[in-house]
Design a protein around this motif. Structure first.
Motif, PDB file in Angstrom:
ATOM      1  N   ASP A 192       6.139  10.008  -6.357  1.00 55.71           N
ATOM      2  CA  ASP A 192       7.320  10.146  -5.511  1.00 55.71           C
ATOM      3  C   ASP A 192       8.345   9.065  -5.805  1.00 55.71           C
ATOM      4  O   ASP A 192       9.503   9.183  -5.434  1.00 55.71           O
ATOM      5  CB  ASP A 192       6.937  10.068  -4.029  1.00 55.71           C
ATOM      6  CG  ASP A 192       6.118  11.269  -3.583  1.00 55.71           C
ATOM      7  OD1 ASP A 192       6.198  12.310  -4.249  1.00 55.71           O
ATOM      8  OD2 ASP A 192       5.408  11.163  -2.570  1.00 55.71           O
ATOM      9  N   LEU A 193       7.911   7.992  -6.439  1.00 56.31           N
ATOM     10  CA  LEU A 193       8.798   6.882  -6.753  1.00 56.31           C
ATOM     11  C   LEU A 193       8.949   6.758  -8.255  1.00 56.31           C
ATOM     12  O   LEU A 193       7.988   6.870  -8.993  1.00 56.31           O
ATOM     13  CB  LEU A 193       8.222   5.573  -6.191  1.00 56.31           C
ATOM     14  CG  LEU A 193       8.041   5.515  -4.685  1.00 56.31           C
ATOM     15  CD1 LEU A 193       7.340   4.222  -4.304  1.00 56.31           C
ATOM     16  CD2 LEU A 193       9.373   5.612  -3.974  1.00 56.31           C
ATOM     17  N   ASP A 194      10.168   6.515  -8.694  1.00 51.85           N
ATOM     18  CA  ASP A 194      10.417   6.318 -10.112  1.00 51.85           C
ATOM     19  C   ASP A 194      11.427   5.184 -10.244  1.00 51.85           C
ATOM     20  O   ASP A 194      12.623   5.375 -10.045  1.00 51.85           O
ATOM     21  CB  ASP A 194      10.956   7.602 -10.738  1.00 51.85           C
ATOM     22  CG  ASP A 194      11.177   7.465 -12.230  1.00 51.85           C
ATOM     23  OD1 ASP A 194      10.715   6.464 -12.822  1.00 51.85           O
ATOM     24  OD2 ASP A 194      11.808   8.352 -12.810  1.00 51.85           O
ATOM     25  N   PHE A 195      10.930   3.992 -10.540  1.00 50.60           N
ATOM     26  CA  PHE A 195      11.802   2.834 -10.626  1.00 50.60           C
ATOM     27  C   PHE A 195      12.505   2.712 -11.968  1.00 50.60           C
ATOM     28  O   PHE A 195      13.470   1.988 -12.092  1.00 50.60           O
ATOM     29  CB  PHE A 195      10.996   1.556 -10.362  1.00 50.60           C
ATOM     30  CG  PHE A 195      10.469   1.470  -8.970  1.00 50.60           C
ATOM     31  CD1 PHE A 195      11.325   1.356  -7.887  1.00 50.60           C
ATOM     32  CD2 PHE A 195       9.116   1.520  -8.723  1.00 50.60           C
ATOM     33  CE1 PHE A 195      10.850   1.277  -6.602  1.00 50.60           C
ATOM     34  CE2 PHE A 195       8.628   1.444  -7.443  1.00 50.60           C
ATOM     35  CZ  PHE A 195       9.492   1.324  -6.372  1.00 50.60           C
ATOM     36  N   GLN A 213       0.830  -1.202   0.000  1.00 50.97           N
ATOM     37  CA  GLN A 213       0.000   0.000   0.000  1.00 50.97           C
ATOM     38  C   GLN A 213       0.869   1.259   0.000  1.00 50.97           C
ATOM     39  O   GLN A 213       0.565   2.231  -0.693  1.00 50.97           O
ATOM     40  CB  GLN A 213      -0.941   0.012   1.201  1.00 50.97           C
ATOM     41  CG  GLN A 213      -2.045  -1.003   1.122  1.00 50.97           C
ATOM     42  CD  GLN A 213      -2.891  -0.823  -0.111  1.00 50.97           C
ATOM     43  OE1 GLN A 213      -2.812  -1.613  -1.035  1.00 50.97           O
ATOM     44  NE2 GLN A 213      -3.670   0.214  -0.161  1.00 50.97           N
ATOM     45  N   ILE A 214       1.947   1.238   0.767  1.00 46.78           N
ATOM     46  CA  ILE A 214       2.855   2.392   0.813  1.00 46.78           C
ATOM     47  C   ILE A 214       3.515   2.592  -0.549  1.00 46.78           C
ATOM     48  O   ILE A 214       3.613   3.718  -1.046  1.00 46.78           O
ATOM     49  CB  ILE A 214       3.906   2.212   1.926  1.00 46.78           C
ATOM     50  CG1 ILE A 214       3.213   2.301   3.286  1.00 46.78           C
ATOM     51  CG2 ILE A 214       5.020   3.240   1.813  1.00 46.78           C
ATOM     52  CD1 ILE A 214       4.083   1.892   4.449  1.00 46.78           C
ATOM     53  N   LEU A 215       3.941   1.493  -1.184  1.00 42.49           N
ATOM     54  CA  LEU A 215       4.527   1.597  -2.522  1.00 42.49           C
ATOM     55  C   LEU A 215       3.518   2.127  -3.531  1.00 42.49           C
ATOM     56  O   LEU A 215       3.832   2.988  -4.355  1.00 42.49           O
ATOM     57  CB  LEU A 215       5.042   0.235  -2.985  1.00 42.49           C
ATOM     58  CG  LEU A 215       6.373  -0.201  -2.417  1.00 42.49           C
ATOM     59  CD1 LEU A 215       6.663  -1.642  -2.795  1.00 42.49           C
ATOM     60  CD2 LEU A 215       7.481   0.712  -2.899  1.00 42.49           C
ATOM     61  N   LYS A 216       2.290   1.615  -3.473  1.00 46.73           N
ATOM     62  CA  LYS A 216       1.256   2.043  -4.413  1.00 46.73           C
ATOM     63  C   LYS A 216       0.959   3.534  -4.233  1.00 46.73           C
ATOM     64  O   LYS A 216       0.828   4.276  -5.200  1.00 46.73           O
ATOM     65  CB  LYS A 216      -0.008   1.210  -4.220  1.00 46.73           C
ATOM     66  CG  LYS A 216      -1.066   1.494  -5.249  1.00 46.73           C
ATOM     67  CD  LYS A 216      -2.157   0.433  -5.325  1.00 46.73           C
ATOM     68  CE  LYS A 216      -2.824   0.161  -4.034  1.00 46.73           C
ATOM     69  NZ  LYS A 216      -4.023  -0.689  -4.177  1.00 46.73           N
ATOM     70  N   PHE A 217       0.885   3.998  -2.988  1.00 46.40           N
ATOM     71  CA  PHE A 217       0.645   5.411  -2.723  1.00 46.40           C
ATOM     72  C   PHE A 217       1.789   6.259  -3.279  1.00 46.40           C
ATOM     73  O   PHE A 217       1.567   7.292  -3.901  1.00 46.40           O
ATOM     74  CB  PHE A 217       0.478   5.653  -1.230  1.00 46.40           C
ATOM     75  CG  PHE A 217       0.276   7.088  -0.875  1.00 46.40           C
ATOM     76  CD1 PHE A 217      -0.960   7.694  -1.052  1.00 46.40           C
ATOM     77  CD2 PHE A 217       1.309   7.855  -0.375  1.00 46.40           C
ATOM     78  CE1 PHE A 217      -1.153   9.023  -0.739  1.00 46.40           C
ATOM     79  CE2 PHE A 217       1.126   9.182  -0.055  1.00 46.40           C
ATOM     80  CZ  PHE A 217      -0.108   9.767  -0.241  1.00 46.40           C
ATOM     81  N   GLY A 218       3.026   5.811  -3.063  1.00 45.92           N
ATOM     82  CA  GLY A 218       4.181   6.550  -3.569  1.00 45.92           C
ATOM     83  C   GLY A 218       4.191   6.634  -5.085  1.00 45.92           C
ATOM     84  O   GLY A 218       4.525   7.666  -5.660  1.00 45.92           O
ATOM     85  N   LEU A 219       3.814   5.554  -5.753  1.00 44.17           N
ATOM     86  CA  LEU A 219       3.750   5.574  -7.212  1.00 44.17           C
ATOM     87  C   LEU A 219       2.670   6.515  -7.711  1.00 44.17           C
ATOM     88  O   LEU A 219       2.870   7.252  -8.679  1.00 44.17           O
ATOM     89  CB  LEU A 219       3.498   4.163  -7.748  1.00 44.17           C
ATOM     90  CG  LEU A 219       4.695   3.222  -7.715  1.00 44.17           C
ATOM     91  CD1 LEU A 219       4.260   1.801  -8.049  1.00 44.17           C
ATOM     92  CD2 LEU A 219       5.762   3.693  -8.681  1.00 44.17           C
TER      93      LEU A 219
END
Length: 93
Positions: A68-71, A58-64
């Motif tokens: 805020d996240l760019d893999f 859930q934290i990863l999904k929110f960041g995406l």
């Protein structure tokens, strides 16, 4: 909050309580959004996920969603650094 900030020396204990209570959300909408988002993660096929993993997902999904996240941002190599690239920007393959 402004009034409490001005009068915090007169009412120190009440100021601490006001500081903790007044900023609280008056709506359950944010909470309902969290449950809706987790429903998409914990489907019937994923019903054995541990709570810790669901929280991390859930934290990863929110960041995406918040960008805020760019893999993949560092995966694209500039044309100049590609093997066989020439000075005019065309590739020499």
């Amino acid at each position: 909050m402004e009034w409490w900030s001005v009068h915090r020396s007169s009412y120190p204990l009440l100021w601490k309580v006001a500081r903790d209570v007044l900023p609280a959300q008056a709506s359950s909408v944010p909470c309902e959004r969290v449950f809706s988002a987790s429903k998409q993660t914990t489907t019937a096929q994923r019903n054995a996920l541990r709570p810790e993993l669901v929280e991390k997902l859930q934290i990863l999904k929110f960041g995406l969603k918040q960008c805020d996240l760019d893999f993949t941002g560092g995966w694209i190599e500039p044309l100049e650094e590609m093997p066989g690239a020439t000075d005019n920007g065309n590739e020499d393959f």
